[in-house]
Enzyme design. Sequence first.
Site, PDB file in Angstrom:
ATOM      1  N   ARG A   1       0.855  -1.189   0.000  1.00 11.75           N
ATOM      2  CA  ARG A   1       0.000   0.000   0.000  1.00 11.75           C
ATOM      3  C   ARG A   1       0.891   1.239   0.000  1.00 11.75           C
ATOM      4  NH1 ARG A   1      -3.403  -2.831  -1.570  1.00 11.75           N
ATOM      5  NH2 ARG A   1      -5.390  -3.371  -0.601  1.00 11.75           N
TER       6      ARG A   1
ATOM      7  N   HIS B   1      -1.157   0.136  -9.624  1.00 15.17           N
ATOM      8  CA  HIS B   1      -1.868  -0.746  -8.676  1.00 15.17           C
ATOM      9  C   HIS B   1      -2.563  -1.895  -9.428  1.00 15.17           C
ATOM     10  CE1 HIS B   1      -4.108  -1.169  -4.593  1.00 15.17           C
ATOM     11  NE2 HIS B   1      -3.826  -2.360  -5.139  1.00 15.17           N
TER      12      HIS B   1
HETATM   13  P1  NAP Z   1      -1.314 -11.497   5.053  1.00 15.51           P
HETATM   14  O1  NAP Z   1      -1.490 -12.904   4.631  1.00 15.51           O
HETATM   15  O2  NAP Z   1      -2.199 -10.938   6.105  1.00 15.51           O
HETATM   16  O3  NAP Z   1       0.212 -11.337   5.500  1.00 15.51           O
HETATM   17  C1  NAP Z   1       0.698 -10.207   6.137  1.00 15.51           C
HETATM   18  C2  NAP Z   1       2.129 -10.449   6.592  1.00 15.51           C
HETATM   19  O4  NAP Z   1       2.634  -9.242   7.159  1.00 15.51           O
HETATM   20  C3  NAP Z   1       2.231 -11.523   7.674  1.00 15.51           C
HETATM   21  O5  NAP Z   1       3.402 -12.262   7.506  1.00 15.51           O
HETATM   22  C4  NAP Z   1       2.317 -10.702   8.961  1.00 15.51           C
HETATM   23  O6  NAP Z   1       3.021 -11.332   9.999  1.00 15.51           O
HETATM   24  C5  NAP Z   1       3.119  -9.507   8.480  1.00 15.51           C
HETATM   25  N1  NAP Z   1       2.899  -8.352   9.351  1.00 15.51           N
HETATM   26  C6  NAP Z   1       1.753  -7.677   9.577  1.00 15.51           C
HETATM   27  N2  NAP Z   1       1.953  -6.673  10.468  1.00 15.51           N
HETATM   28  C7  NAP Z   1       3.248  -6.749  10.819  1.00 15.51           C
HETATM   29  C8  NAP Z   1       4.070  -6.014  11.710  1.00 15.51           C
HETATM   30  N3  NAP Z   1       3.587  -4.990  12.415  1.00 15.51           N
HETATM   31  N4  NAP Z   1       5.359  -6.372  11.827  1.00 15.51           N
HETATM   32  C9  NAP Z   1       5.851  -7.417  11.123  1.00 15.51           C
HETATM   33  N5  NAP Z   1       5.136  -8.166  10.253  1.00 15.51           N
HETATM   34  C10 NAP Z   1       3.855  -7.822  10.117  1.00 15.51           C
HETATM   35  O7  NAP Z   1      -1.438 -10.505   3.796  1.00 15.51           O
HETATM   36  P2  NAP Z   1      -1.308 -10.897   2.253  1.00 15.51           P
HETATM   37  O8  NAP Z   1      -2.522 -11.598   1.796  1.00 15.51           O
HETATM   38  O9  NAP Z   1       0.018 -11.532   2.026  1.00 15.51           O
HETATM   39  O10 NAP Z   1      -1.330  -9.436   1.592  1.00 15.51           O
HETATM   40  C11 NAP Z   1      -0.406  -8.437   1.968  1.00 15.51           C
HETATM   41  C12 NAP Z   1      -0.831  -7.088   1.408  1.00 15.51           C
HETATM   42  O11 NAP Z   1      -0.601  -7.044   0.002  1.00 15.51           O
HETATM   43  C13 NAP Z   1      -2.322  -6.772   1.513  1.00 15.51           C
HETATM   44  O12 NAP Z   1      -2.667  -6.314   2.797  1.00 15.51           O
HETATM   45  C14 NAP Z   1      -2.494  -5.701   0.455  1.00 15.51           C
HETATM   46  O13 NAP Z   1      -2.305  -4.420   1.028  1.00 15.51           O
HETATM   47  C15 NAP Z   1      -1.370  -5.985  -0.542  1.00 15.51           C
HETATM   48  N6  NAP Z   1      -1.843  -6.381  -1.887  1.00 15.51           N
HETATM   49  C16 NAP Z   1      -1.480  -5.624  -2.960  1.00 15.51           C
HETATM   50  C17 NAP Z   1      -1.886  -5.998  -4.221  1.00 15.51           C
HETATM   51  C18 NAP Z   1      -1.471  -5.209  -5.435  1.00 15.51           C
HETATM   52  O14 NAP Z   1      -1.973  -5.445  -6.536  1.00 15.51           O
HETATM   53  N7  NAP Z   1      -0.537  -4.306  -5.316  1.00 15.51           N
HETATM   54  C19 NAP Z   1      -2.659  -7.158  -4.410  1.00 15.51           C
HETATM   55  C20 NAP Z   1      -3.024  -7.898  -3.295  1.00 15.51           C
HETATM   56  C21 NAP Z   1      -2.597  -7.494  -2.014  1.00 15.51           C
HETATM   57  P3  NAP Z   1       2.368 -12.587  10.785  1.00 15.51           P
HETATM   58  O15 NAP Z   1       2.275 -13.685   9.758  1.00 15.51           O
HETATM   59  O16 NAP Z   1       3.342 -12.909  11.832  1.00 15.51           O
HETATM   60  O17 NAP Z   1       1.023 -12.145  11.255  1.00 15.51           O
HETATM   61  C1  GLV Z   2      -5.232  -5.409  -3.870  1.00 15.97           C
HETATM   62  O1  GLV Z   2      -4.604  -4.410  -3.686  1.00 15.97           O
HETATM   63  C2  GLV Z   2      -5.711  -6.257  -2.831  1.00 15.97           C
HETATM   64  O2  GLV Z   2      -5.582  -5.900  -1.652  1.00 15.97           O
HETATM   65  O3  GLV Z   2      -6.254  -7.333  -3.153  1.00 15.97           O
END
Ligand code: NAP
Ligand code: GLV
Length: 309
Positions: A224, A272
């Site tokens: 983000r 994005h």
């Molecule tokens: P997720 O499964 O919730 O994973 C989040 C990771 O971040 C986990 O490993 C978590 O640690 C870690 N984390 C969270 N807060 C933290 C902190 N304060 N300190 C250290 N580590 C921390 O999320 P995801 O599904 O992988 O997605 C991640 C992000 O990608 C989404 O929230 C979204 O903003 C972004 N995204 C972007 C796109 C795009 O097109 N650009 C598409 C999809 C998603 P723990 O495992 O220990 O809890």
């Molecule tokens: C895209 O940014 C998502 O959070 O799925």
Amino acid sequence: MAIVIIRQDKKIDLWKNALLRANPELKVYSYLEEHPKEDIVMALIWKHPEGSLSGYPNLKCIASAGAGVDYIFEDATAPKHVPITRVVDPYLASDMSEHVLAVILAHLKNLNTYKLQQVNNIWKPRDYKRIKDVTVGMLGLGELGALTALDLVRTGFEVQGWSRSKKNIGGVNTFAGTNELSGFLNTTDILVCLLPLTPETKGFINTELLAQLPKDAYVINVARGGHVVDADLLEQLDKEQISGACLDVYHQEPLATSHPFWQHKKVHMTPHYASVSDTNSVIPQILENYQNLREGYKLLNEVDRKKGY
Ligand code: NAP
Ligand code: GLV
């Protein structure tokens, strides 16, 4: 029981039709049409207008049509007692992994610089790096970060990752918590941010963090815009502490045309679109949760409201 779809892009019909193809008996409404608010139990949303989640007395689930849910917490008017779910999907993860791999290889082989040179008729070979020359560091080892890390290992990269809790991911050197952050940063040549945006991670990529990376490190933010302090990144790029950045996400989207990122030679921008929910792939988990609501079962992919992700 009915579903309302709330989003401001042009994809309401796409999602509505996909839901109805999967189950023609469903009652699905666009928030823009007349609909019986007391029937709505699920709101399937993406970047909804602030305030649009109020007025549904029987709402039982706010289903984000993407992985991120930061925009829901940012809406102070969104109901606080209603469970939030998010998308966990193999395509969402593999699309992200492919995007990150493409960006890293383009960086190692100077492809963006050559494109700039081509526009200006410049023939100037540049030293390139090999996969074995760099260590990639993932900030966040969740659904997207873990798969991206694993795929990079399979491609031959040295990969390390940092998360809140300690992980065990084959071939990835893992770090956890604030105590281990410096050790992770000091040895990361290419930093990839895949953290959720929460009060703890807002502004995380700032001068203090960037200064801990080795000189000439490269930064990729696909999480983000709010993770980055733009002025700090620009300063570290200009000081040559950071060699370049590839950004997919911004504080404001679309980014204002006056923003310095647009013209910066060391910033590579994408709009994005690193990884986008594939409607057909995601619909089954939405329908399963709709059924779970009907039968009072636990919801899939529920967000921890305390953690904010
Ligand atoms: P997720 O499964 O919730 O994973 C989040 C990771 O971040 C986990 O490993 C978590 O640690 C870690 N984390 C969270 N807060 C933290 C902190 N304060 N300190 C250290 N580590 C921390 O999320 P995801 O599904 O992988 O997605 C991640 C992000 O990608 C989404 O929230 C979204 O903003 C972004 N995204 C972007 C796109 C795009 O097109 N650009 C598409 C999809 C998603 P723990 O495992 O220990 O809890
Ligand atoms: C895209 O940014 C998502 O959070 O799925």
